[in-house]
Enzyme design. Sequence first.
Site, PDB file in Angstrom:
ATOM      1  N   GLN A  69     -30.350  13.313  26.446  1.00 41.62           N
ATOM      2  CA  GLN A  69     -29.403  13.346  25.323  1.00 41.62           C
ATOM      3  C   GLN A  69     -28.861  11.961  25.022  1.00 41.62           C
ATOM      4  OE1 GLN A  69     -27.062  16.820  25.429  1.00 41.62           O
ATOM      5  NE2 GLN A  69     -26.000  16.404  23.523  1.00 41.62           N
ATOM      6  N   ASP A  70     -27.934  11.448  25.842  1.00 39.22           N
ATOM      7  CA  ASP A  70     -27.487  10.077  25.638  1.00 39.22           C
ATOM      8  C   ASP A  70     -27.376   9.379  26.981  1.00 39.22           C
ATOM      9  OD1 ASP A  70     -25.178  11.420  26.458  1.00 39.22           O
ATOM     10  OD2 ASP A  70     -23.861  10.278  25.140  1.00 39.22           O
ATOM     11  N   PRO A  71     -27.270   8.051  26.987  1.00 38.72           N
ATOM     12  CA  PRO A  71     -27.306   7.315  28.257  1.00 38.72           C
ATOM     13  C   PRO A  71     -26.117   7.653  29.153  1.00 38.72           C
ATOM     14  CG  PRO A  71     -27.700   5.849  26.384  1.00 38.72           C
ATOM     15  CD  PRO A  71     -27.227   7.154  25.821  1.00 38.72           C
ATOM     16  N   ALA A 139     -21.276  10.773  24.729  1.00 39.72           N
ATOM     17  CA  ALA A 139     -21.658  11.207  23.381  1.00 39.72           C
ATOM     18  C   ALA A 139     -20.934  10.449  22.277  1.00 39.72           C
ATOM     19  CB  ALA A 139     -21.449  12.713  23.212  1.00 39.72           C
TER      20      ALA A 139
END
Length: 230
Positions: A69-71, A139
């Site tokens: 999804q995101d880092p 996020a």
Amino acid sequence: MTSDDRIKLEPSWKNALRDEFEQPYMAQLREFLRQEHAAGKEIYPPGPLIFNALNSTPLDNVKVVILGQDPYHGPNQAHGLCFSVQPGVPTPPSLVNIYKELKRDLNIDIPNHGCLQSWADQGVLLLNTTLTVERANAASHAGKGWQHFTDRIIQVVSEHQPHLVFLLWGAHAQSKQKLVDATKHLVLTSVHPSPLSAYKGFLGNGHFGRANKYLEQNGIAPIDWRLPAL
């Protein structure tokens, strides 16, 4: 990310994605990141590692795609490969569960680190759908434009050559299934390896062995999922 000419991007990806860098969303994304830096915000991963997934796995080399999804948003964690952390950083909980499934599925010893670079080097595209994040603010860069760029990456991979494996874990990754031509590729889905859901179907899904079996059936060398000690 100020101009196409200055982006350090592996040539096959740069060619395949050239038009994306001219899209309005990319100009807006560049400006957003510029403002974040100007405001003194710490952004992960470090600039040279934003495109590490692409630079580590040229388009022609892709065999397996794993979507995140995101880092990670903690210091020294993110290095541009989904689920992976830099050497010397504790293995995050979701990756611990990935290792548990590897042990159960293929009897692979659990490594002493969380760096998945050797997978990327073999052809596993470890792609987050958002490529940057603000420190300690999960996020925070979702919906800022990266999703258009990474959607196009998924489409390019699906269109480029047949007989790849897409591992889609959790609802977010599965929302990208529509970008993949399932008549040309193997798409495997399950719940996310997060501790909140891993015991509801991730552990026991057999995805790693199934991926290699599919690759071998199609004349493609399998992935060595073992990770070298660091």
